[in-house]
Design an enzyme around this catalytic site. Structure first.
Site, PDB file in Angstrom:
ATOM      1  N   MET A 150     -11.456  -5.490   5.628  1.00 23.79           N
ATOM      2  CA  MET A 150     -10.577  -4.490   6.253  1.00 23.79           C
ATOM      3  C   MET A 150     -10.307  -5.039   7.668  1.00 23.79           C
ATOM      4  SD  MET A 150     -10.120  -1.684   4.340  1.00 23.79           S
ATOM      5  CE  MET A 150      -9.049  -1.240   5.800  1.00 23.79           C
ATOM      6  N   MET A 187      -9.218   8.266  -0.538  1.00 19.64           N
ATOM      7  CA  MET A 187      -9.820   8.648   0.550  1.00 19.64           C
ATOM      8  C   MET A 187     -10.568  10.044   0.106  1.00 19.64           C
ATOM      9  SD  MET A 187      -7.253   7.674   3.531  1.00 19.64           S
ATOM     10  CE  MET A 187      -6.810   6.084   3.715  1.00 19.64           C
ATOM     11  N   HIS A 230      -1.224  -1.505  -4.412  1.00 19.32           N
ATOM     12  CA  HIS A 230      -2.503  -1.009  -3.520  1.00 19.32           C
ATOM     13  C   HIS A 230      -2.568   0.528  -3.463  1.00 19.32           C
ATOM     14  CE1 HIS A 230      -5.948  -1.899  -1.171  1.00 19.32           C
ATOM     15  NE2 HIS A 230      -5.685  -0.991  -0.422  1.00 19.32           N
ATOM     16  N   ASP A 235      -6.824  -6.327   4.472  1.00 16.95           N
ATOM     17  CA  ASP A 235      -5.841  -4.885   4.439  1.00 16.95           C
ATOM     18  C   ASP A 235      -6.070  -3.946   5.760  1.00 16.95           C
ATOM     19  OD1 ASP A 235      -5.110  -2.248   3.598  1.00 16.95           O
ATOM     20  OD2 ASP A 235      -6.894  -1.985   2.612  1.00 16.95           O
ATOM     21  N   ASP A 271      -4.876   3.686  -2.299  1.00 15.77           N
ATOM     22  CA  ASP A 271      -5.786   4.003  -1.296  1.00 15.77           C
ATOM     23  C   ASP A 271      -6.309   5.368  -1.508  1.00 15.77           C
ATOM     24  OD1 ASP A 271      -6.128   1.793   0.364  1.00 15.77           O
ATOM     25  OD2 ASP A 271      -4.038   2.358   1.045  1.00 15.77           O
ATOM     26  N   SER A 326       0.829  -1.266  -0.014  1.00 17.84           N
ATOM     27  CA  SER A 326      -0.010  -0.197  -0.158  1.00 17.84           C
ATOM     28  C   SER A 326       0.814   1.359  -0.059  1.00 17.84           C
ATOM     29  CB  SER A 326      -1.074   0.088   1.035  1.00 17.84           C
ATOM     30  OG  SER A 326      -1.456   1.303   1.391  1.00 17.84           O
ATOM     31  N   MET A 378     -12.150   4.408  -1.048  1.00 18.26           N
ATOM     32  CA  MET A 378     -12.927   4.755   0.456  1.00 18.26           C
ATOM     33  C   MET A 378     -13.734   6.091   0.299  1.00 18.26           C
ATOM     34  SD  MET A 378      -9.647   3.514   2.562  1.00 18.26           S
ATOM     35  CE  MET A 378      -8.638   3.546   1.488  1.00 18.26           C
ATOM     36  N   HIS A 398      -8.345   1.070  -4.280  1.00 17.20           N
ATOM     37  CA  HIS A 398      -9.381   0.884  -3.234  1.00 17.20           C
ATOM     38  C   HIS A 398      -9.953   2.230  -2.760  1.00 17.20           C
ATOM     39  CE1 HIS A 398      -9.651  -0.145   1.466  1.00 17.20           C
ATOM     40  NE2 HIS A 398     -10.948   0.012   1.002  1.00 17.20           N
TER      41      HIS A 398
HETATM   42  C1  DX5 Z   1      -6.527   1.895   5.406  1.00 17.90           C
HETATM   43  C2  DX5 Z   1      -6.032   1.676   4.013  1.00 17.90           C
HETATM   44  C3  DX5 Z   1      -4.787   0.677   3.812  1.00 17.90           C
HETATM   45  C4  DX5 Z   1      -3.817   0.981   4.727  1.00 17.90           C
HETATM   46  C5  DX5 Z   1      -2.823  -0.077   5.176  1.00 17.90           C
HETATM   47  O1  DX5 Z   1      -7.645   2.919   5.302  1.00 17.90           O
HETATM   48  O2  DX5 Z   1      -7.086   0.959   3.256  1.00 17.90           O
HETATM   49  O3  DX5 Z   1      -4.524  -0.031   2.679  1.00 17.90           O
HETATM   50  O4  DX5 Z   1      -2.942   1.736   3.684  1.00 17.90           O
HETATM   51  O5  DX5 Z   1      -1.848   0.417   5.750  1.00 17.90           O
HETATM   52  P1  DX5 Z   1      -1.021  -0.343   6.813  1.00 17.90           P
HETATM   53  O6  DX5 Z   1      -0.591  -1.517   6.460  1.00 17.90           O
HETATM   54  O7  DX5 Z   1      -0.058   0.506   7.610  1.00 17.90           O
HETATM   55  O8  DX5 Z   1      -2.212  -0.665   8.019  1.00 17.90           O
HETATM   56 ZN    ZN Z   2      -6.432  -0.075   1.397  1.00 14.77          ZN
END
Ligand code: DX5
Ligand code: ZN
Length: 225
Positions: free
Chosen positions: A139, A39, A35, A177, A37, A10, A70, A68
């Site tokens: 998650m 947000m 990966h 994740d 993310d 990630s 979010m 991903h």
């Molecule tokens: C959290 C994300 C994850 C995050 C994982 O909201 O979806 O992908 O980046 O990070 P670690 O491995 O540090 O928990």
């Molecule tokens: Zn993620």
């Protein structure tokens, strides 16, 4: 393990001052996917980046982008993320009142379609949609931030999901994740995970390439000579 699992670093946990170096590192590692993310500050209490950055990431990546989302109303942005270069697009169950339609929409773009579940969302809610999902992302922290503590209740969820996939005989991959690292990877794979997403445990380590390679090695039968 009868099949090889995938590792998806990630990039959220990486040093954004030099993304090219981060992508070079993952490109030359044994990792399978990037990966990514996304947000929006609404579905989760944090804002990361949008398709503009994903587009640059695509130019640097020699491996698939596992995006991903979010975000609320993800259906509005699917085609744009696909255009930016997403190979997998995962939406949250909790953000999709018409999940079946949204998964179809993702597949129509040619991307793999994923559904993510927050820690409080039970896996049985996916019973009637599993067949439509190329992957389910469990998650194991509350989404929004990297570097959080792994929630152990995710392990029985993965086990249940594995059972559902076996019963329905689908090709759905299970992705986990949040808080994943060398300390729990084996347990997660044994529970039935296929894809390990790891941020901090890779990028905060001294040698990220080596952590990736160790995450890949877990579960490999030891050769006896
Ligand atoms: C959290 C994300 C994850 C995050 C994982 O909201 O979806 O992908 O980046 O990070 P670690 O491995 O540090 O928990
Ligand atoms: Zn993620």
């Amino acid at each position: 393990m009868t099949h090889k699992h995938l590792v998806a670093p990630s990039v959220l946990a990486a040093d954004f001052r030099n993304l090219q170096a981060v992508f070079d590192l993952v490109n030359r590692s044994e990792a399978d996917w990037f990966h990514v993310d996304i947000m929006d500050g609404r579905f989760v209490p944090n804002i990361s980046f949008g398709m503009f950055i994903v587009d640059f990431m695509k130019k640097m990546a020699q491996k698939p982008l596992d995006v991903h989302l979010m975000i609320v109303e993800p259906e509005k942005y699917i085609s744009e993320f696909r255009k930016a270069g997403a190979d997998v697009i995962t939406v949250h169950y909790e953000a999709c009142p018409h999940l079946h339609r949204t998964l179809q929409q993702i597949k129509e773009t040619g991307a793999r379609a994923g559904v993510a579940l927050n820690p409080h969302t039970p896996v049985h809610l996916l019973e009637d949609i599993l067949e439509q999902a190329d992957q389910v992302l469990v998650m194991s922290v509350n989404p929004g931030f990297g570097g959080q503590k792994f929630i152990y209740q995710s392990i029985p969820k993965i086990r249940k999901l594995r059972e559902m996939i076996t019963v329905q005989n689908t090709n759905t991959l299970i992705e986990v994740d949040g808080g994943v690292g060398l300390q729990n990877a084996e347990q997660l794979l044994q529970a039935g995970a296929d894809v390990l997403v790891a941020g901090s445990s890779i990028f905060k380590a001294e040698d990220p390439v080596q952590v990736i390679s160790k995450l890949k090695e877990i579960g490999k039968p030891v050769l006896m000579v």
